[in-house]
Motif scaffolding. Structure first.
Motif, PDB file in Angstrom:
ATOM      1  N   MET A   1       0.831  -1.201   0.000  1.00  0.00           N
ATOM      2  CA  MET A   1       0.000   0.000   0.000  1.00  0.00           C
ATOM      3  C   MET A   1       0.864   1.249   0.000  1.00  0.00           C
ATOM      4  SD  MET A   1      -3.190   0.727  -0.140  1.00  0.00           S
ATOM      5  CE  MET A   1      -3.895  -0.826   0.376  1.00  0.00           C
ATOM      6  N   TRP A   2       1.962   1.224   0.791  1.00  0.00           N
ATOM      7  CA  TRP A   2       2.858   2.387   0.809  1.00  0.00           C
ATOM      8  C   TRP A   2       3.527   2.574  -0.553  1.00  0.00           C
ATOM      9  CZ3 TRP A   2       4.178   6.859   2.071  1.00  0.00           C
ATOM     10  CH2 TRP A   2       5.428   7.353   1.721  1.00  0.00           C
TER      11      TRP A   2
ATOM     12  N   VAL B   1       9.926  16.996   8.002  1.00  0.00           N
ATOM     13  CA  VAL B   1       9.326  15.664   8.057  1.00  0.00           C
ATOM     14  C   VAL B   1       9.946  14.947   9.246  1.00  0.00           C
ATOM     15  CG1 VAL B   1       8.777  13.565   6.784  1.00  0.00           C
ATOM     16  CG2 VAL B   1       9.210  15.686   5.539  1.00  0.00           C
ATOM     17  N   LEU B   2       9.122  14.612  10.230  1.00  0.00           N
ATOM     18  CA  LEU B   2       9.604  14.060  11.488  1.00  0.00           C
ATOM     19  C   LEU B   2       8.878  12.758  11.814  1.00  0.00           C
ATOM     20  CD1 LEU B   2       9.450  17.407  13.513  1.00  0.00           C
ATOM     21  CD2 LEU B   2      11.440  16.464  12.327  1.00  0.00           C
ATOM     22  N   GLY B   3       9.395  12.053  12.809  1.00  0.00           N
ATOM     23  CA  GLY B   3       8.745  10.827  13.245  1.00  0.00           C
ATOM     24  C   GLY B   3       9.252   9.610  12.505  1.00  0.00           C
ATOM     25  N   GLN B   4       8.344   8.685  12.218  1.00  0.00           N
ATOM     26  CA  GLN B   4       8.711   7.369  11.702  1.00  0.00           C
ATOM     27  C   GLN B   4       8.839   7.354  10.177  1.00  0.00           C
ATOM     28  OE1 GLN B   4       9.576   5.007  13.884  1.00  0.00           O
ATOM     29  NE2 GLN B   4       9.101   6.482  15.496  1.00  0.00           N
ATOM     30  N   VAL B   5       9.850   8.084   9.675  1.00  0.00           N
ATOM     31  CA  VAL B   5      10.216   8.024   8.261  1.00  0.00           C
ATOM     32  C   VAL B   5      11.689   7.641   8.173  1.00  0.00           C
ATOM     33  CG1 VAL B   5       8.492   9.657   7.432  1.00  0.00           C
ATOM     34  CG2 VAL B   5      10.694  10.516   8.239  1.00  0.00           C
TER      35      VAL B   5
ATOM     36  N   LEU C   1       1.805  16.403  -0.213  1.00  0.00           N
ATOM     37  CA  LEU C   1       2.133  15.609   0.967  1.00  0.00           C
ATOM     38  C   LEU C   1       2.820  14.302   0.584  1.00  0.00           C
ATOM     39  CD1 LEU C   1       1.829  14.946   4.007  1.00  0.00           C
ATOM     40  CD2 LEU C   1      -0.471  14.113   3.479  1.00  0.00           C
ATOM     41  N   MET C   2       2.265  13.589  -0.399  1.00  0.00           N
ATOM     42  CA  MET C   2       2.833  12.309  -0.799  1.00  0.00           C
ATOM     43  C   MET C   2       4.199  12.479  -1.457  1.00  0.00           C
ATOM     44  SD  MET C   2       0.718  10.161   0.332  1.00  0.00           S
ATOM     45  CE  MET C   2       1.393   8.694  -0.423  1.00  0.00           C
TER      46      MET C   2
ATOM     47  N   ALA D   1      11.292  11.682   1.717  1.00  0.00           N
ATOM     48  CA  ALA D   1      11.829  11.301   3.023  1.00  0.00           C
ATOM     49  C   ALA D   1      12.022   9.795   3.149  1.00  0.00           C
ATOM     50  CB  ALA D   1      10.916  11.806   4.138  1.00  0.00           C
ATOM     51  N   GLY D   2      11.854   9.066   2.072  1.00  0.00           N
ATOM     52  CA  GLY D   2      12.137   7.631   2.078  1.00  0.00           C
ATOM     53  C   GLY D   2      10.991   6.749   2.506  1.00  0.00           C
ATOM     54  N   GLY D   3       9.805   7.339   2.718  1.00  0.00           N
ATOM     55  CA  GLY D   3       8.667   6.520   3.113  1.00  0.00           C
ATOM     56  C   GLY D   3       8.699   6.155   4.590  1.00  0.00           C
TER      57      GLY D   3
END
Length: 262
Positions: free
Chosen positions: A6-7, A106-110, A124-125, A131-133
């Motif tokens: 899906m990603w 872009v922060l967090g789980q990327v 956004l996408m 950021a590498g997904g």
């Protein structure tokens, strides 16, 4: 695997949506520009846009270019040179060597958190792909934090659901200083008479029976008829619930599988 696919689909949509050229960049404070004028090498310079959105250019002085596109800034400087009688036909070229005003965080789980320049129109996408997904620990939702007219807003966007439903109208265009925060995946805990006690990813619509399967199933002493869920209510108070197979788990639930009495 389904979530990874899906990603990848989401990233495909982002990368095939089209990338705008540098001419669409809106200039702002902090941007570094290399400016040249055809046939007039003495007018060439490298300069930084001031906090007031201006540059100082030879012969014409202060030129306000904040908020203009590169093409519009080129035309403005050219018109000033022509209007002042310095050149008959001024062909101005601007190259943005450092884009500081139009960046998003872009922060967090990327995979590659950081600040990314908006070189043209970016959604956004697009930026999530840059950021590498998502990492393996990422959840399905992101927080989009924006500041408009002095007011800060926060929007929660379910990326996976957006792609599943084809609702790409939520794939909004970003502007400078927007913040994307990718949440960590929700978790649940299981212990007691299971083969693999521990912490696991909470999938959408996961039931107690599915959680038991993720934990490797029962030990020889365990029983499905004696399971409990420990859960904190809205006030933070811990409550214990007698679990049924089809009960849906919530974030941070603790499932306890008791020992069979027989």
């Amino acid at each position: 695997m389904k979530r990874l696919a899906m990603w990848m689909m989401a990233a495909f949509f982002a990368l095939t949506a089209g990338v705008a050229g540098a001419a669409d960049v809106l200039l702002g404070a902090g941007d570094v520009l290399k400016i040249s004028v055809y046939g007039s090498p003495d007018l060439g310079l490298e300069t930084r846009v001031s906090e007031a959105g201006e540059i100082t250019f030879p012969l014409v002085g202060a030129v306000p270019i904040g908020g203009l596109s590169v093409a519009a800034a080129e035309k403005k400087i050219g018109n000033l040179l022509e209007g002042g009688g310095f050149l008959r036909k001024a062909q101005v070229n601007i190259i943005v060597t450092s884009l500081q005003s139009q960046q998003v965080s872009v922060l967090g789980q990327v995979n590659r958190p950081g600040r990314y320049p908006l070189e043209g129109k970016r959604s956004l996408m697009d930026v999530l792909a840059m950021a590498g997904g998502f990492t393996a620990d990422a959840g399905d939702t992101i927080n989009l934090i924006r500041k408009r007219d002095g007011k800060t807003s926060k929007e929660i966007i379910d990326i996976i659901e957006m792609v599943r439903a084809g609702s790409l109208e939520r794939d909004v265009d970003l502007t400078g200083n927007d913040v994307i925060y990718v949440e960590r995946t929700p978790r649940f805990y299981i212990y007691g008479e299971v083969q693999r006690p521990g912490t696991f990813r909470l999938e959408r619509g996961m039931t107690v029976l599915q959680a038991l399967s993720v934990g490797g199933g029962l030990t020889q002493r365990g029983t499905e008829r004696s399971m409990r869920i420990k859960r904190r209510d809205a006030a933070g108070k811990l409550e214990t619930i007698e679990a049924k197979h089809d009960d849906l788990l919530q974030t941070d639930d603790v499932v306890y599988v008791r020992e069979s009495l027989f």
